[in-house]
Design a protein around this motif. Structure first.
Motif, PDB file in Angstrom:
ATOM      1  N   THR A 106       0.852  -1.188   0.000  1.00 47.10           N
ATOM      2  CA  THR A 106       0.000   0.000   0.000  1.00 47.10           C
ATOM      3  C   THR A 106       0.888   1.238   0.000  1.00 47.10           C
ATOM      4  O   THR A 106       1.810   1.351   0.808  1.00 47.10           O
ATOM      5  N   ILE A 107       0.600   2.158  -0.923  1.00 47.49           N
ATOM      6  CA  ILE A 107       1.382   3.390  -1.059  1.00 47.49           C
ATOM      7  C   ILE A 107       0.425   4.575  -1.031  1.00 47.49           C
ATOM      8  O   ILE A 107      -0.587   4.571  -1.754  1.00 47.49           O
ATOM      9  N   PHE A 147      -6.952   1.794   2.479  1.00 49.97           N
ATOM     10  CA  PHE A 147      -6.797   2.963   3.347  1.00 49.97           C
ATOM     11  C   PHE A 147      -7.995   3.109   4.291  1.00 49.97           C
ATOM     12  O   PHE A 147      -7.833   3.433   5.469  1.00 49.97           O
ATOM     13  N   GLN A 148      -9.178   2.879   3.757  1.00 47.93           N
ATOM     14  CA  GLN A 148     -10.375   3.002   4.591  1.00 47.93           C
ATOM     15  C   GLN A 148     -10.363   1.975   5.727  1.00 47.93           C
ATOM     16  O   GLN A 148     -10.685   2.289   6.879  1.00 47.93           O
ATOM     17  N   LEU A 149      -9.961   0.743   5.402  1.00 46.20           N
ATOM     18  CA  LEU A 149      -9.896  -0.305   6.422  1.00 46.20           C
ATOM     19  C   LEU A 149      -8.757  -0.051   7.408  1.00 46.20           C
ATOM     20  O   LEU A 149      -8.885  -0.286   8.614  1.00 46.20           O
ATOM     21  N   GLU A 209      -3.735  -7.061   4.088  1.00 47.08           N
ATOM     22  CA  GLU A 209      -2.935  -5.893   3.704  1.00 47.08           C
ATOM     23  C   GLU A 209      -3.288  -4.644   4.511  1.00 47.08           C
ATOM     24  O   GLU A 209      -2.383  -3.942   4.971  1.00 47.08           O
ATOM     25  N   PRO A 210      -4.558  -4.290   4.716  1.00 47.23           N
ATOM     26  CA  PRO A 210      -4.852  -3.093   5.509  1.00 47.23           C
ATOM     27  C   PRO A 210      -4.312  -3.203   6.936  1.00 47.23           C
ATOM     28  O   PRO A 210      -3.840  -2.207   7.504  1.00 47.23           O
ATOM     29  N   ILE A 211      -4.348  -4.418   7.508  1.00 53.07           N
ATOM     30  CA  ILE A 211      -3.858  -4.625   8.872  1.00 53.07           C
ATOM     31  C   ILE A 211      -2.341  -4.441   8.896  1.00 53.07           C
ATOM     32  O   ILE A 211      -1.797  -3.743   9.768  1.00 53.07           O
ATOM     33  N   ALA A 215      -0.166  -1.446  10.655  1.00 53.49           N
ATOM     34  CA  ALA A 215       0.827  -1.800  11.673  1.00 53.49           C
ATOM     35  C   ALA A 215       2.201  -1.253  11.320  1.00 53.49           C
ATOM     36  O   ALA A 215       2.916  -0.726  12.177  1.00 53.49           O
ATOM     37  N   LEU A 216       2.588  -1.372  10.049  1.00 51.27           N
ATOM     38  CA  LEU A 216       3.885  -0.838   9.611  1.00 51.27           C
ATOM     39  C   LEU A 216       3.931   0.679   9.779  1.00 51.27           C
ATOM     40  O   LEU A 216       4.931   1.239  10.238  1.00 51.27           O
ATOM     41  N   ARG A 217       2.843   1.329   9.394  1.00 48.29           N
ATOM     42  CA  ARG A 217       2.799   2.783   9.432  1.00 48.29           C
ATOM     43  C   ARG A 217       2.828   3.311  10.871  1.00 48.29           C
ATOM     44  O   ARG A 217       3.467   4.336  11.158  1.00 48.29           O
TER      45      ARG A 217
END
Length: 606
Positions: A106-107, A147-149, A209-211, A215-217
């Motif tokens: 995700t970018i 992004f929403q999730l 992916e949203p999770i 978490a990374l962000r």
């Protein structure tokens, strides 16, 4: 030459060769492939797709970048870079049985603003462009949903990245066991930790992916657990820590990556991480967890990102070389370049990851004593291995500064290259215009020669007609001569007077030869030709010489026009090529020394 499906690895059948449109004989999906029938291009394309389909996005991107370098006008190479950047994997939709994209990276940047996406659309054929636009719209929807999730997810303090299962046998790795021990200790201390084995345990069936992105962000620290180089470079593990490094660059002093290794050489930790993390932790050491926890507490309290060696050995090397590096820069400041170079080489013999030594050697090569003077250079820094190592191992602020200097130099060189190219286009246009005018002048001269030839041919035609009439008048004289003497001669022969008959014949022959033919006929012809207007002999000779000269000059001018036209066509092709490929050519020239750009451009063929 067979292209492989970028979705299921099946063989592709070309259905529209002009637009590079293919259909997979296995999954039935339609997609575009490189247009030119080139084995090297097909090899790179299939290799990159193979890496990407195995989720080795960084390796795939390296191959696509090679493809861009060798085939800069190939739209599929730029589209491949887009797929790698957004971590696109194609999976089968259970409802429609069609292959649809899923996103593993995700970018925040919208795909429509991505420069490689824009280049892919710019260089693609209409059908391929439409396909890329449709896929990009689908990827944009996926990103928006992620992004929403992600916004609904709770933030984490620490992200643990590790390899869960052994390849082929499906058994749990030692990495996973170490990671869970660390997870348990950190949660006991009150930290919120992302550990996929447990964090995702109750979220089966959801899109991960949203999770993971959230978490990374949100995590201030990433712990990269590994018992081998292969485990640290496993596709999903590498995907996590490379994304985290990118976030570290975006959020300076806000994130930290700490490698934790066990049973492996610390120098086998991926090179991309060198110089970007706190001291790596050896999980086999006594008191390892206490040391790790102490470091994490300090980081969480300060929220600052540190830069330290990979291992204890590096730490000793850094302490040993610190004074030497300082001495090297003192010599550099005094412009004692030879001694400074010797010192920096000694440093690198002790610590091959010393960014300061590489930077010093780069400054020596460029003949500068202050790092800021590198900004004034006219030769791109990126071609120098010392620059690349200084960036690879250097601290973030130095890395950022050097990259900015290099980009500025390349940008200025590119603008200068464009200026040189435009000057060359103007010069070629001016020369081509002069050559066209020369062709026009030659054509005008040919027209004058043609007119001259025509007028002189009229003179020769008039002379020829007069000569023909004069020749006829000669025949008339001969006829009159025969009418006058032939009856007389025949009379003697008729009367049987042989002697007088012979005498008359001899007399006629002598009279014709020495009087009629020699004097009377020429005089009569001259009088008749004069009466019908035959030009004088000197005029005829001049006309013939003029026709010969004009003919020769016409042929020479036509050959010169042909050669000049070839030159003009060549110049027009050069102008068109320079105008169409100005960006590409200026990019090639931008990494050269500015003073050599003009000469290199003149050597280039178009």
């Amino acid at each position: 030459m067979i292209y492989k499906c970028k979705m299921c690895k099946g063989d592709l059948q070309i259905i529209d060769e002009e637009n590079g449109l293919c259909e997979c004989e296995y999954c039935g999906s339609r997609q575009t492939v490189p247009l030119e029938n080139n084995e090297r291009k097909a090899e790179l394309y299939n290799s990159a797709n193979q890496y990407r389909k195995n989720n080795l996005f960084d390796r795939a991107a390296d191959v696509y970048n090679t493809m861009v370098k060798e085939f800069p006008n190939e739209a599929e190479a730029y589209w491949g870079l887009v797929l790698c950047r957004y971590g696109i994997e194609y999976v089968e939709d259970p409802r429609t049985k069609k292959m649809i994209p899923t996103c593993h990276r995700t970018i925040p940047k919208p795909i429509f603003d991505d420069s490689d996406y824009q280049l892919a659309c710019q260089k693609a054929k209409p059908i391929a462009r439409k396909q890329h636009e449709d896929e990009a719209a689908e990827i944009a929807k996926i990103q928006k949903k992620i992004f929403q999730l992600a916004q609904k997810e709770e933030p984490f303090d620490i992200f643990i990245s590790y390899k869960e299962l052994e390849e082929g046998i499906g058994q749990r790795t030692e990495d996973s066991v170490i990671a869970q021990d660390i997870y348990s200790r950190l949660t006991q201390e009150g930290y919120k930790v992302f550990f996929s084995r447990i964090t995702l345990e109750n979220r089966l069936g959801e899109d991960y992916e949203p999770i993971i992105y959230s978490a990374l962000r949100s995590s201030k620290i990433m712990l990269l657990i590994g018992t081998s180089r292969e485990h640290m470079n496993a596709p999903w593990v590498r995907n996590e820590w490379t994304r985290y490094l990118s976030m570290m660059d975006e959020e300076e002093n806000a994130k930290t990556l700490i490698p934790v290794y066990s049973g492996m050489d610390p120098y086998d930790i991926p090179q991309e991480i060198n110089g970007r993390h706190l001291q790596a932790q050896d999980a086999t050491k006594i008191g390892f967890q206490q040391d790790l926890l102490h470091g994490i507490n300090k980081i969480m309290n300060s929220h600052r990102k540190k830069v330290a060696p990979v291992s204890t050995a590096s730490e000793i090397g850094h302490a040993t070389t610190g004074g030497m590096i300082e001495r090297g820069y003192i010599c550099l400041k005094d412009k004692n370049f030879k001694e400074a170079n010797d010192v920096f080489n000694q440093v690198l013999n002790i610590d091959p990851h010393s960014a300061g030594a590489y930077l010093g050697r780069l400054m020596i090569k460029r003949g500068v004593t202050d790092i800021d003077d590198l900004e004034k250079e006219t030769f791109a820094l990126s071609d120098d291995s010392d620059y690349r190592h200084a960036v690879e191992y250097g601290e973030p602020q130095i890395k950022k500064k050097l990259k900015a200097f290099n980009q500025k130099i390349i940008h200025e060189n590119k603008e200068y290259a464009k200026y040189v190219i435009r000057n060359k286009i103007d010069a070629l246009s001016k020369t081509a215009q002069e050559e066209r005018q020369h062709i026009l002048n030659l054509q005008n001269e040919i027209n004058r020669f043609v007119d001259n030839i025509q007028s002189n041919q009229n003179i020769l035609e008039k002379s020829a007609k007069a000569s023909a009439i004069g020749k006829i008048s000669g025949y008339v004289v001969i006829a009159l001569f025969l009418l006058m003497f032939l009856p007389w001669t025949l009379g003697f022969w008729a009367d049987g007077d042989t002697v007088n008959g012979i005498f008359c014949i001899v007399f006629m022959v002598v009279l014709y030869k020495f009087v009629v033919n020699k004097f009377i006929i020429p005089v009569v012809r001259k009088i008749v030709e004069g009466c019908v207007g035959k030009p004088k002999e000197e005029i005829i000779i001049t006309a013939m010489e003029t026709i010969s000269y004009a003919g020769n000059m016409t042929n020479e001018h036509k050959q010169e026009i042909e050669e000049t036209q070839k030159n003009v066509t060549g110049m027009e092709r050069q102008i068109q090529s320079l105008e169409e490929n100005m960006e590409k050519i200026s990019d090639q020239l931008s990494v050269m020394k500015r003073s050599a750009i003009q000469e290199e451009l003149n050597r280039m063929s178009f």
